[in-house]
Design a protein around this motif. Structure first.
Motif, PDB file in Angstrom:
ATOM      1  N   THR A  78       0.893  -1.019  -0.008  1.00 50.80           N
ATOM      2  CA  THR A  78       0.183   0.065  -0.190  1.00 50.80           C
ATOM      3  C   THR A  78       0.741   1.170   0.200  1.00 50.80           C
ATOM      4  O   THR A  78       1.400   1.818   0.553  1.00 50.80           O
ATOM      5  N   ALA A  79       0.903   2.201  -1.216  1.00 51.58           N
ATOM      6  CA  ALA A  79       1.954   2.765  -1.190  1.00 51.58           C
ATOM      7  C   ALA A  79       1.405   4.413  -0.821  1.00 51.58           C
ATOM      8  O   ALA A  79      -0.327   4.842  -1.918  1.00 51.58           O
ATOM      9  N   ARG A  80       1.801   5.179  -0.307  1.00 48.13           N
ATOM     10  CA  ARG A  80       0.367   6.294  -0.671  1.00 48.13           C
ATOM     11  C   ARG A  80       0.830   7.603  -0.094  1.00 48.13           C
ATOM     12  O   ARG A  80       2.127   8.592   0.287  1.00 48.13           O
ATOM     13  N   VAL A  81       0.516   8.700  -1.381  1.00 52.46           N
ATOM     14  CA  VAL A  81       1.642  10.002  -0.688  1.00 52.46           C
ATOM     15  C   VAL A  81       0.758  11.233   0.306  1.00 52.46           C
ATOM     16  O   VAL A  81      -0.103  10.905   0.044  1.00 52.46           O
ATOM     17  N   THR A  82       1.896  11.049   1.497  1.00 56.91           N
ATOM     18  CA  THR A  82       1.429  11.708   2.643  1.00 56.91           C
ATOM     19  C   THR A  82       1.753  13.217   2.964  1.00 56.91           C
ATOM     20  O   THR A  82       3.160  13.615   2.792  1.00 56.91           O
ATOM     21  N   PHE A  83       1.791  13.276   4.189  1.00 57.64           N
ATOM     22  CA  PHE A  83       2.892  14.340   4.984  1.00 57.64           C
ATOM     23  C   PHE A  83       3.127  15.499   3.924  1.00 57.64           C
ATOM     24  O   PHE A  83       3.963  15.443   3.615  1.00 57.64           O
ATOM     25  N   GLY A  84       1.254  16.272   3.323  1.00 57.00           N
ATOM     26  CA  GLY A  84       1.762  17.033   3.109  1.00 57.00           C
ATOM     27  C   GLY A  84       1.872  17.323   1.462  1.00 57.00           C
ATOM     28  O   GLY A  84       2.276  18.462   1.178  1.00 57.00           O
ATOM     29  N   GLY A  85       2.057  16.045   1.453  1.00 55.70           N
ATOM     30  CA  GLY A  85       2.662  15.382  -0.384  1.00 55.70           C
ATOM     31  C   GLY A  85       4.013  15.722  -0.379  1.00 55.70           C
ATOM     32  O   GLY A  85       4.483  15.610  -1.222  1.00 55.70           O
ATOM     33  N   PHE A  86       4.480  15.236   0.586  1.00 55.91           N
ATOM     34  CA  PHE A  86       6.655  15.323   0.388  1.00 55.91           C
ATOM     35  C   PHE A  86       6.950  14.080   0.608  1.00 55.91           C
ATOM     36  O   PHE A  86       7.633  13.980   0.159  1.00 55.91           O
ATOM     37  N   TRP A  87       5.623  13.038   1.225  1.00 53.97           N
ATOM     38  CA  TRP A  87       6.271  11.929   1.409  1.00 53.97           C
ATOM     39  C   TRP A  87       5.148  10.533   0.833  1.00 53.97           C
ATOM     40  O   TRP A  87       5.004  10.787   1.143  1.00 53.97           O
ATOM     41  N   LEU A  88       5.903   9.542   0.433  1.00 53.51           N
ATOM     42  CA  LEU A  88       5.628   8.542  -0.401  1.00 53.51           C
ATOM     43  C   LEU A  88       5.579   7.452   1.408  1.00 53.51           C
ATOM     44  O   LEU A  88       7.039   7.109   0.967  1.00 53.51           O
ATOM     45  N   SER A  89       4.538   7.467   1.549  1.00 51.00           N
ATOM     46  CA  SER A  89       5.135   6.476   2.185  1.00 51.00           C
ATOM     47  C   SER A  89       4.344   4.642   1.815  1.00 51.00           C
ATOM     48  O   SER A  89       3.162   4.471   0.262  1.00 51.00           O
ATOM     49  N   CYS A  90       5.191   3.761   2.098  1.00 50.80           N
ATOM     50  CA  CYS A  90       4.720   2.613   1.766  1.00 50.80           C
ATOM     51  C   CYS A  90       4.984   1.769   2.978  1.00 50.80           C
ATOM     52  O   CYS A  90       5.852   1.362   3.816  1.00 50.80           O
ATOM     53  N   GLU A  91       3.947   0.770   2.788  1.00 50.21           N
ATOM     54  CA  GLU A  91       3.957  -0.801   3.533  1.00 50.21           C
ATOM     55  C   GLU A  91       3.247  -1.592   2.993  1.00 50.21           C
ATOM     56  O   GLU A  91       2.306  -1.446   2.121  1.00 50.21           O
ATOM     57  N   GLU A  92       4.986  -2.912   3.578  1.00 50.22           N
ATOM     58  CA  GLU A  92       4.639  -4.221   2.430  1.00 50.22           C
ATOM     59  C   GLU A  92       3.483  -5.553   3.347  1.00 50.22           C
ATOM     60  O   GLU A  92       4.745  -5.096   4.722  1.00 50.22           O
ATOM     61  N   LYS A  93       3.339  -6.424   3.265  1.00 49.26           N
ATOM     62  CA  LYS A  93       2.951  -7.298   3.865  1.00 49.26           C
ATOM     63  C   LYS A  93       2.989  -8.852   2.322  1.00 49.26           C
ATOM     64  O   LYS A  93       2.258  -8.281   1.945  1.00 49.26           O
TER      65      LYS A  93
END
Length: 227
Positions: A78-93
């Motif tokens: 699951t990948a989302r651009v977050t934190f004000g549009g500055f960071w791409l957050s990726c979580e894998e399982k």
């Protein structure tokens, strides 16, 4: 004479416009100030590129690093651009070598270094991994220098990290210590094939200094997300 000056001025206009555009791009990446004097930032075009990774993905991984048993794995990201549009957050399982696997990381653009940078942690290692790099002109191929911690680079397992002798062996290769464990790749390449497919490859060197492909991960956007 006047007509000559006019022509010269017209010829200079594209150059002036280019310089002004460059100054505007640089200005947008510099902090502004709010009403209380606090610095404020605005996501740049480099941050907008991160949106290409945004979404829900399925992945397949093949790993064949020196000194380690070959293994394969599957899972979801699951990948989302977050934190004000500055960071791409990726979580894998998923599953790696028939064991539960989970990992999480962040990637963003550093306007001072003018590089993409990121961090990664997962359930296979006790070490924090860092990387820095650049995108090509197409914005589809990202090449990073993989910057693991000294503990990670030394090729030690978690068990080694707990031993009293571990500190004396930091910085040595598996060949020098006679032990093989987690190793750190030197180079990481992400490539966006199209809006629904991308790859992630890790390259590293063996004790002789020869580089080879250690890990390849292929990502496919989940069917429900494909437009």
């Amino acid at each position: 004479m006047k007509s000559w000056k006019l022509v010269a001025a017209l010829l200079c206009l594209p150059m002036v416009a280019g310089l002004m555009a460059q100054e505007e791009r640089e200005r947008k990446q510099q902090p502004g100030k709010d009403e209380k004097g606090m610095p404020t930032f605005t996501p740049s075009k480099e941050h907008q590129v991160l949106k290409k990774f945004d979404g829900d993905w399925e992945f397949k991984a093949k790993c064949n690093a020196p000194g380690m048993e070959p293994m394969e794995g599957t899972g979801t990201e699951t990948a989302r651009v977050t934190f004000g549009g500055f960071w791409l957050s990726c979580e894998e399982k998923g599953m790696m070598k028939n064991k539960d696997f989970s990992g999480q990381g962040f990637m963003g653009w550093d306007p001072q270094k003018k590089k993409y940078c990121g961090v990664w942690v997962d359930s296979m290692s006790p070490f924090l991994s860092r990387y820095e790099g650049e995108a090509d002109s197409s914005g589809k191929v990202f090449t990073f220098k993989f910057m693991g911690t000294e503990d990670h680079k030394s090729g030690k397992s978690a068990k080694d990290a707990e031993s009293k002798e571990y500190g004396k062996e930091l910085g040595k290769t598996g060949k020098e210590t006679g032990k093989e464990g987690m190793k750190c790749p030197d180079r990481m390449v992400q490539e966006i094939k199209d809006q629904d497919h991308r790859t992630l490859k890790f390259y590293g060197k063996d004790d002789s200094g020869k580089e080879s492909l250690w890990t390849e991960i292929t990502y496919t956007r989940k069917p429900a997300m494909i437009k």
